[in-house]
Scaffold this motif. Structure first.
Motif, PDB file in Angstrom:
ATOM      1  N   ALA A  42      -1.024  -8.418   1.778  1.00  0.00           N
ATOM      2  CA  ALA A  42      -0.466  -8.478   0.418  1.00  0.00           C
ATOM      3  C   ALA A  42       1.039  -8.691   0.451  1.00  0.00           C
ATOM      4  O   ALA A  42       1.583  -9.512  -0.302  1.00  0.00           O
ATOM      5  N   VAL A  43       1.725  -7.978   1.341  1.00  0.00           N
ATOM      6  CA  VAL A  43       3.182  -8.091   1.435  1.00  0.00           C
ATOM      7  C   VAL A  43       3.571  -9.496   1.896  1.00  0.00           C
ATOM      8  O   VAL A  43       4.467 -10.132   1.334  1.00  0.00           O
ATOM      9  N   GLN A  44       2.829  -9.987   2.878  1.00  0.00           N
ATOM     10  CA  GLN A  44       3.118 -11.310   3.424  1.00  0.00           C
ATOM     11  C   GLN A  44       2.855 -12.407   2.386  1.00  0.00           C
ATOM     12  O   GLN A  44       3.682 -13.282   2.155  1.00  0.00           O
ATOM     13  N   THR A  85       7.975   4.383   2.563  1.00  0.00           N
ATOM     14  CA  THR A  85       8.265   5.337   1.483  1.00  0.00           C
ATOM     15  C   THR A  85       9.093   4.657   0.384  1.00  0.00           C
ATOM     16  O   THR A  85       8.885   4.929  -0.801  1.00  0.00           O
ATOM     17  N   SER A  86       9.993   3.762   0.771  1.00  0.00           N
ATOM     18  CA  SER A  86      10.782   3.031  -0.234  1.00  0.00           C
ATOM     19  C   SER A  86       9.886   2.098  -1.034  1.00  0.00           C
ATOM     20  O   SER A  86      10.014   1.982  -2.255  1.00  0.00           O
ATOM     21  N   LEU A  87       8.964   1.437  -0.335  1.00  0.00           N
ATOM     22  CA  LEU A  87       8.056   0.507  -1.013  1.00  0.00           C
ATOM     23  C   LEU A  87       7.221   1.245  -2.069  1.00  0.00           C
ATOM     24  O   LEU A  87       7.109   0.798  -3.212  1.00  0.00           O
ATOM     25  N   LEU A  88       6.683   2.396  -1.686  1.00  0.00           N
ATOM     26  CA  LEU A  88       5.807   3.129  -2.603  1.00  0.00           C
ATOM     27  C   LEU A  88       6.579   3.835  -3.717  1.00  0.00           C
ATOM     28  O   LEU A  88       6.028   4.130  -4.773  1.00  0.00           O
ATOM     29  N   SER A  89       7.867   4.092  -3.478  1.00  0.00           N
ATOM     30  CA  SER A  89       8.687   4.743  -4.505  1.00  0.00           C
ATOM     31  C   SER A  89       9.222   3.743  -5.525  1.00  0.00           C
ATOM     32  O   SER A  89       9.812   4.134  -6.530  1.00  0.00           O
ATOM     33  N   SER A  90       9.050   2.459  -5.234  1.00  0.00           N
ATOM     34  CA  SER A  90       9.634   1.456  -6.143  1.00  0.00           C
ATOM     35  C   SER A  90       8.605   0.392  -6.541  1.00  0.00           C
ATOM     36  O   SER A  90       8.915  -0.787  -6.615  1.00  0.00           O
ATOM     37  N   LEU A  91       7.386   0.841  -6.788  1.00  0.00           N
ATOM     38  CA  LEU A  91       6.321  -0.114  -7.159  1.00  0.00           C
ATOM     39  C   LEU A  91       6.649  -0.859  -8.447  1.00  0.00           C
ATOM     40  O   LEU A  91       6.248  -2.008  -8.623  1.00  0.00           O
ATOM     41  N   ASP A  92       7.403  -0.192  -9.348  1.00  0.00           N
ATOM     42  CA  ASP A  92       7.738  -0.818 -10.633  1.00  0.00           C
ATOM     43  C   ASP A  92       8.556  -2.093 -10.459  1.00  0.00           C
ATOM     44  O   ASP A  92       8.604  -2.937 -11.363  1.00  0.00           O
ATOM     45  N   SER A  93       9.205  -2.219  -9.302  1.00  0.00           N
ATOM     46  CA  SER A  93      10.034  -3.413  -9.099  1.00  0.00           C
ATOM     47  C   SER A  93       9.203  -4.640  -8.720  1.00  0.00           C
ATOM     48  O   SER A  93       9.736  -5.742  -8.622  1.00  0.00           O
ATOM     49  N   ILE A  94       7.893  -4.450  -8.508  1.00  0.00           N
ATOM     50  CA  ILE A  94       7.038  -5.597  -8.187  1.00  0.00           C
ATOM     51  C   ILE A  94       6.496  -6.160  -9.506  1.00  0.00           C
ATOM     52  O   ILE A  94       5.715  -5.497 -10.201  1.00  0.00           O
ATOM     53  N   ILE A 138      -0.638  -3.443  -3.518  1.00  0.00           N
ATOM     54  CA  ILE A 138       0.273  -2.651  -2.673  1.00  0.00           C
ATOM     55  C   ILE A 138       0.141  -1.167  -2.976  1.00  0.00           C
ATOM     56  O   ILE A 138       0.188  -0.328  -2.076  1.00  0.00           O
ATOM     57  N   ARG A 139      -0.076  -0.859  -4.256  1.00  0.00           N
ATOM     58  CA  ARG A 139      -0.288   0.546  -4.618  1.00  0.00           C
ATOM     59  C   ARG A 139      -1.517   1.106  -3.889  1.00  0.00           C
ATOM     60  O   ARG A 139      -1.474   2.163  -3.265  1.00  0.00           O
ATOM     61  N   ASN A 140      -2.624   0.377  -3.947  1.00  0.00           N
ATOM     62  CA  ASN A 140      -3.873   0.869  -3.352  1.00  0.00           C
ATOM     63  C   ASN A 140      -3.834   0.854  -1.825  1.00  0.00           C
ATOM     64  O   ASN A 140      -4.184   1.837  -1.182  1.00  0.00           O
ATOM     65  N   ASN A 141      -3.406  -0.262  -1.273  1.00  0.00           N
ATOM     66  CA  ASN A 141      -3.456  -0.394   0.190  1.00  0.00           C
ATOM     67  C   ASN A 141      -2.240   0.221   0.875  1.00  0.00           C
ATOM     68  O   ASN A 141      -2.368   0.775   1.975  1.00  0.00           O
ATOM     69  N   GLY A 142      -1.081   0.134   0.223  1.00  0.00           N
ATOM     70  CA  GLY A 142       0.100   0.808   0.767  1.00  0.00           C
ATOM     71  C   GLY A 142      -0.078   2.318   0.709  1.00  0.00           C
ATOM     72  O   GLY A 142       0.278   3.042   1.644  1.00  0.00           O
ATOM     73  N   GLY A 143      -0.663   2.782  -0.391  1.00  0.00           N
ATOM     74  CA  GLY A 143      -0.990   4.210  -0.494  1.00  0.00           C
ATOM     75  C   GLY A 143      -1.975   4.590   0.597  1.00  0.00           C
ATOM     76  O   GLY A 143      -1.790   5.579   1.307  1.00  0.00           O
ATOM     77  N   GLY A 144      -3.017   3.792   0.758  1.00  0.00           N
ATOM     78  CA  GLY A 144      -4.030   4.077   1.780  1.00  0.00           C
ATOM     79  C   GLY A 144      -3.441   4.085   3.178  1.00  0.00           C
ATOM     80  O   GLY A 144      -3.770   4.942   4.004  1.00  0.00           O
ATOM     81  N   PHE A 145      -2.555   3.156   3.438  1.00  0.00           N
ATOM     82  CA  PHE A 145      -1.891   3.090   4.745  1.00  0.00           C
ATOM     83  C   PHE A 145      -1.050   4.346   4.988  1.00  0.00           C
ATOM     84  O   PHE A 145      -1.209   5.046   5.987  1.00  0.00           O
ATOM     85  N   TYR A 146      -0.176   4.652   4.054  1.00  0.00           N
ATOM     86  CA  TYR A 146       0.749   5.786   4.217  1.00  0.00           C
ATOM     87  C   TYR A 146      -0.003   7.123   4.233  1.00  0.00           C
ATOM     88  O   TYR A 146       0.248   7.980   5.090  1.00  0.00           O
ATOM     89  N   ASN A 147      -0.921   7.284   3.294  1.00  0.00           N
ATOM     90  CA  ASN A 147      -1.616   8.570   3.166  1.00  0.00           C
ATOM     91  C   ASN A 147      -2.396   8.912   4.431  1.00  0.00           C
ATOM     92  O   ASN A 147      -2.408  10.058   4.877  1.00  0.00           O
ATOM     93  N   HIS A 148      -3.032   7.903   5.004  1.00  0.00           N
ATOM     94  CA  HIS A 148      -3.835   8.173   6.200  1.00  0.00           C
ATOM     95  C   HIS A 148      -2.968   8.384   7.443  1.00  0.00           C
ATOM     96  O   HIS A 148      -3.336   9.155   8.328  1.00  0.00           O
ATOM     97  N   SER A 206      -3.981  13.808  -6.694  1.00  0.00           N
ATOM     98  CA  SER A 206      -3.860  12.461  -7.259  1.00  0.00           C
ATOM     99  C   SER A 206      -5.176  11.726  -7.072  1.00  0.00           C
ATOM    100  O   SER A 206      -5.981  12.082  -6.207  1.00  0.00           O
ATOM    101  N   ALA A 207      -5.372  10.700  -7.892  1.00  0.00           N
ATOM    102  CA  ALA A 207      -6.593   9.900  -7.807  1.00  0.00           C
ATOM    103  C   ALA A 207      -6.393   8.741  -6.834  1.00  0.00           C
ATOM    104  O   ALA A 207      -5.257   8.349  -6.524  1.00  0.00           O
ATOM    105  N   ASN A 208      -7.497   8.217  -6.362  1.00  0.00           N
ATOM    106  CA  ASN A 208      -7.492   7.005  -5.533  1.00  0.00           C
ATOM    107  C   ASN A 208      -6.557   7.168  -4.325  1.00  0.00           C
ATOM    108  O   ASN A 208      -6.628   8.153  -3.633  1.00  0.00           O
ATOM    109  N   GLN A 209      -5.679   6.164  -4.079  1.00  0.00           N
ATOM    110  CA  GLN A 209      -4.719   6.293  -2.980  1.00  0.00           C
ATOM    111  C   GLN A 209      -3.309   6.552  -3.509  1.00  0.00           C
ATOM    112  O   GLN A 209      -2.321   6.333  -2.793  1.00  0.00           O
ATOM    113  N   ASP A 210      -3.203   7.017  -4.729  1.00  0.00           N
ATOM    114  CA  ASP A 210      -1.878   7.377  -5.247  1.00  0.00           C
ATOM    115  C   ASP A 210      -1.338   8.581  -4.476  1.00  0.00           C
ATOM    116  O   ASP A 210      -2.117   9.344  -3.888  1.00  0.00           O
TER     117      ASP A 210
END
Ligand SMILES: [Fe+2]
Length: 206
Positions: free
Chosen positions: A41-43, A53-62, A71-81, A146-150
């Motif tokens: 997704a990023v690519q 952490t910066s990417l997930l803290s600034s999702l509104d900028s996308i 990015i919210r779902n998969n970035g969350g999934g990546f970081y959370n795990h 939180s729900a999902n990967q949030d």
């Protein structure tokens, strides 16, 4: 490129609390897929890669909604795990010592009250999601779910998760079936409090 952490133990190391097949599937299929999808997704979107952490803290900028959601779902999934797998250990369990141990008692009254609070939030999360212990730079601790990967980073209030309980069914269903509360109890037997304390120190020091 975002990379999964290398598991610091074997798939069967957390038996009988977390079974080997769940660990293998969780890490090599679910977590691997979140990581691949995040990188794709990023690519594809041409987003400059930044610290997760910066990417997930600034999702509104996308601006693009589909990219933001991916990015919210998969970035969350990546970081959370990465957090989840790095805070478990075959030598885990017990209670944290030192600054984190004192702060937990100060905030929640006792370790058992903290455990009950986090367990209840995790057990009560409707559907897939997570239970969290987070800290801010002042050392304050809070519990949330939180729900999902949030995760708490996405709330933008300065709190950073230092421990997360994955309560998606893929984390426990093979062994515990519908008994999520039993899985949560078992999770406490494998929490690596040394790793959680390191996470806490990083938040305070950062
Ligand atoms: Fe998971």
């Amino acid at each position: 490129m975002y990379n999964q952490i290398k598991l610091p133990y074997a798939y069967d190391a957390l038996e009988p609390h977390i079974d080997a097949l769940t660990m293998e599937t969780h890490y090599s299929k679910h977590h691997a897929a979140y990581t691949k999808n995040l990188n794709d997704a990023v690519q594809k979107a041409g987003i400059e890669e930044k610290e997760i952490t910066s990417l997930l803290s600034s999702l509104d900028s996308i601006a693009d909604e589909a990219v933001r959601k991916a990015i919210r779902n998969n970035g969350g999934g990546f970081y959370n795990h990465n957090l989840y797998f790095s805070t478990m250990s075959p030598d885990g369990g017990g209670q944290p010592q030192g600054t984190l141990g004192r702060e937990l008692e100060k905030t929640f009254g006792s370790f058992s009250e903290f455990q009950a609070g986090l367990s209840n939030l995790a057990a009560g999360q409707f559907g897939s999601g997570w239970g969290w212990l987070s800290a801010n730079r002042d050392g304050k601790l809070i519990l949330s779910s939180s729900a999902n990967q949030d995760n708490p980073l996405m709330e933008g209030n300065g709190f950073v998760p230092i421990l997360g309980i994955d309560v998606w069914e893929h984390a426990y269903y093979l062994k515990y079936k519908n008994l999520r509360a039993d899985y949560i109890k078992a999770f406490f037997d494998v929490i690596d409090w040394k790793a959680v304390a390191e996470n806490y120190d990083k938040v305070i020091g950062g």
